[in-house]
Design an enzyme around this catalytic site. Structure first.
Site, PDB file in Angstrom:
ATOM      1  N   HIS A 176      25.741 -93.927 -33.939  1.00 18.24           N
ATOM      2  CA  HIS A 176      26.742 -94.917 -33.773  1.00 18.24           C
ATOM      3  C   HIS A 176      26.613 -95.763 -32.461  1.00 18.24           C
ATOM      4  CE1 HIS A 176      28.650 -93.502 -37.587  1.00 18.24           C
ATOM      5  NE2 HIS A 176      28.483 -92.331 -37.032  1.00 18.24           N
ATOM      6  N   LYS A 184      43.021 -96.162 -30.204  1.00 18.22           N
ATOM      7  CA  LYS A 184      42.553 -96.945 -31.463  1.00 18.22           C
ATOM      8  C   LYS A 184      43.914 -97.003 -32.438  1.00 18.22           C
ATOM      9  CE  LYS A 184      37.775 -96.244 -31.262  1.00 18.22           C
ATOM     10  NZ  LYS A 184      37.871 -95.331 -29.865  1.00 18.22           N
ATOM     11  N   ARG A 208      36.715-104.235 -21.122  1.00 22.08           N
ATOM     12  CA  ARG A 208      35.859-104.017 -20.093  1.00 22.08           C
ATOM     13  C   ARG A 208      34.733-105.222 -20.450  1.00 22.08           C
ATOM     14  NH1 ARG A 208      32.115-101.379 -22.761  1.00 22.08           N
ATOM     15  NH2 ARG A 208      32.529 -99.481 -23.941  1.00 22.08           N
ATOM     16  N   GLU A 218      39.354 -93.836 -41.106  1.00 26.71           N
ATOM     17  CA  GLU A 218      39.308 -95.237 -41.816  1.00 26.71           C
ATOM     18  C   GLU A 218      38.255 -94.967 -43.148  1.00 26.71           C
ATOM     19  OE1 GLU A 218      38.102 -97.589 -38.806  1.00 26.71           O
ATOM     20  OE2 GLU A 218      39.938 -98.158 -38.094  1.00 26.71           O
TER      21      GLU A 218
END
Length: 675
Positions: free
Chosen positions: A235, A116, A299, A200
């Site tokens: 999540h 990431k 994917r 973040e």
């Protein structure tokens, strides 16, 4: 086009790929673990190869064995599905080295988007908006703490190599950061083999909107519109829909073009999903939405069927064609939106117990009628059959139910009706919870964000959608039907109140337990042949009317009682009856008073494993005094980390296992003495 492919996956995605391959005339090879020897995906393919033990690390992650199986069977390409090896760059390179086509993006694209932090840097260079945060390589905990303090709370800690909601924690204040970081890193290490994280700013009132992109080797790249995946727990996605409600055409185009730019920045080929976090000033102000790049999944996604429904495109077919060197079948201006589609993930889990995954056997598995696997307004994708076991080795998803309609309102109604016709007995599922979410005001009115479930908690948890009167009426009728089925022709053996010379009405009492409370049903056999039922507690009383038709292993009932009328299906599992109706579903237990007369109170002081899994660590020591709710142990099961907490104030008497031990469901982990 390929003549034969190997599907390096299991469950519903393996069945999904096999279905498209069969339609195109492509032969398929399945791989399977010890736990999946009789699995549906094995039967769905033309050939099958055993690759190891039940744990993924011993089978579905053994890419050398998978490549060997492909070469031995003459497969020309490998489709990785999603999960497992689908985003493993090393596996993609190994396929190429073995002369096999990896049906996915180039290894370099997987690597660029797989980490990431690196992907954020690339997106910044490509001009794609980013959420404020820290994506650096320095993973010193003190530095991470300082960066979180600088960004400002709440912050989101995310595993850099993560996905599927694993290795992710929201931290509300600085004092909680260190513990959350340690837990996140531990889960990331267990799931992905590395513990690097990024930090973040946690966006307020966020929507999770993702764009399906597709690129070929001829320089073409398109976006197939967006999906809203905001409804989540832990999540992880619960409901997904396409197109995303409330987006303006300008924002839809802007996000689509940004997604294409993101894919082209890494030389992408094949199917991919660019995920954005969208900040809302207010639910009714779409023109004020601000979007930020979150990550790219290199994917096919679990929720790809909703995109197929609104575009009329078979994404797996496109994957095969692009991997075989063909150009994209359609250009951007040729793609059209058609109606609205919603997908519900049916999972083996208990929403009332913080979505704890469940295991068990699908003793009864009834799907809605008129389902099509790939096409049609009602689609049911699964990789299981009645009698199959849901094991602790893989994730908890049982099936995906997808509906398509002209409007969102029609799709909502169609999905609710289809979920009502989905009957699963043998393990706990989230089917009824999904129906509650669909009926919630926030979802109905498309006031969507990732906090929808906690915000609507009062309407989603601790409910009784079926209701005591109908549950008891259905259970009482089921008891009568079972008795009639067991009785012979001799009328004097009947237990339904029959008498040769009736002089008065006969009353019998049946004991049940419903929602954890004792219930008594008093059934009166009237001289005119009618039935009168009264239920305590609740003081429900009135004539009991029913019409019953056998329906396989259950009865299809039409019930009337206490001013209510409903259809119902009842399945018996020991003393427990599972009642399904358009109103809702519930379980009710018939109590044999003689059998339970000598029962004693349950033993106290035990803390057991809620399901099979591995002990990660103990948070306490023997002899330690603890407070109610304090974490005692950490377990890993079905790819998720679970905390075992103290049920009350007390003392830890003894630890019965060591970290790393595998434990069975119900195993006593530690002995606990309440204060």
């Amino acid at each position: 086009m390929f003549k034969k492919i190997l599907i390096a996956n299991r469950g519903e995605i393996a069945c999904r790929v096999a279905a498209t391959a069969r339609r195109l005339g492509v032969q398929t090879v399945a791989v399977y673990s010890d736990a999946d020897a009789q699995a549906k995906h094995v039967a769905a393919c033309d050939e099958a190869i055993h690759i190891g033990g039940p744990a993924p690390k011993d089978s579905y992650l053994q890419w050398a064995r998978i490549i060997e199986a492909a070469r031995a069977t003459g497969a020309q390409a490998i489709h990785p599905g999603y999960g497992f090896l689908s985003e493993n760059a090393e596996f993609a390179r190994a396929c190429a080295a073995a002369g096999l086509v990896f049906i996915g993006p180039p290894a370099a694209a997987i690597e660029a988007m797989g980490l990431k932090a690196e992907s954020k840097r690339l997106m910044e260079q490509a001009g794609v908006p980013l959420v404020p945060g820290y994506h650096g390589a320095d993973q010193d905990p003190a530095l991470l703490q300082r960066e979180a303090d600088r960004i400002g709370y709440p912050v989101l800690i995310k595993a850099s190599a993560g996905g599927g909601g694993k290795g992710m924690r929201v931290v509300e204040r600085s004092a909680d950061f260190a513990a959350a970081l340690a837990s996140c890193q531990r889960e990331a290490s267990n799931s992905f083999g590395e513990d690097a994280v990024l930090i973040e700013k946690y966006v307020q009132r966020p929507r999770h909107i993702e764009i399906q992109v597709f690129a070929d080797r001829h320089g073409h790249c398109v976006y197939l519109h967006e999906r809203d995946c905001s409804v989540q727990r832990r999540h992880q996605k619960v409901l997904e829909e396409a197109p995303a409600p409330g987006l303006t055409p300008a924002l839809r185009q802007q996000m689509g073009q940004a997604a294409v730019a993101a894919a082209q920045a890494v030389g992408y080929v094949g199917a991919g999903t660019v995920e954005f976090i969208v900040e809302q000033v207010a639910y009714d102000q779409p023109e004020a939405m601000i979007y930020f790049f979150m990550e790219m999944n290199t994917r096919l996604q679990v929720e790809h069927p909703v995109t197929e429904a609104i575009t009329g495109v078979d994404l797996v077919e496109w994957q095969l064609r692009v991997a075989a060197g063909e150009a994209l079948p359609l250009q951007q201006h040729e793609l059209r939106l058609q109606g609205h589609a919603i997908e519900a993930r049916i999972c083996a889990e208990n929403p009332e117990q913080q979505f704890l995954p469940a295991t068990g056997t699908l003793l009864r598995y009834r799907k809605p009628p008129h389902c099509a696997f790939e096409r049609g307004p009602l689609r049911f994708d699964d990789g299981v059959r009645e009698g199959d076991a849901i094991s602790p080795f893989y994730d908890s998803m049982v099936a995906k139910l997808i509906v398509h309609a002209d409007t969102r309102e029609q799709a909502l109604a169609r999905l609710d009706a289809a979920l009502a016709q989905t009957h699963i007995v043998g393990l706990t599922t989230n089917v009824q919870f999904l129906r509650q979410v669909l009926r919630s005001p926030s979802f109905e009115q498309a006031r969507l964000d990732t906090a929808l479930i906690p915000r609507e908690a009062a309407l989603l948890f601790g409910l009784d959608p079926l209701g005591l009167p109908l549950a008891v009426a259905a259970a009482t009728v089921q008891t009568l039907l079972d008795e009639r089925a067991q009785e012979g022709a001799d009328p004097f053996s009947r237990r339904d109140g029959w008498r040769s010379h009736p002089s008065s009405e006969t009353v019998r009492h049946i004991a049940f337990e419903y929602q954890g409370q004792p219930v008594t049903a008093s059934l009166t056999y009237q001289r005119d042949g009618g039935l009168h039922l009264s239920v305590e507690p609740g003081a429900y009383a009135g004539p009991l009317r029913f019409h019953a038709l056998p329906a396989g292993s259950a009865w299809a009932l039409e019930l009337g009682f206490a001013g209510l009328s409903s259809r119902a299906s009842v399945y018996v599992q020991g003393e427990q009856m599972h009642v399904f109706s358009p109103r809702g579903a519930a379980q009710i237990v018939e109590i044999d008073r003689l059998a339970h007369a000598g029962d004693s109170a349950p033993e106290g002081g035990r803390l057991s494993a809620p399901m099979p899994g591995k002990v990660l660590s103990f948070c306490v020591s023997a002899g330690e005094v603890v407070k109610k709710g304090q974490p005692l142990a950490l377990m890993e099961a079905m790819k998720m980390e679970h905390t075992i907490a103290a049920p009350s104030d007390g003392t830890v008497a003894e630890l019965l296992y060591a970290p790393g031990d595998q434990v069975a469901e119900g195993a006593e982990l530690l002995r606990f003495t309440p204060a």
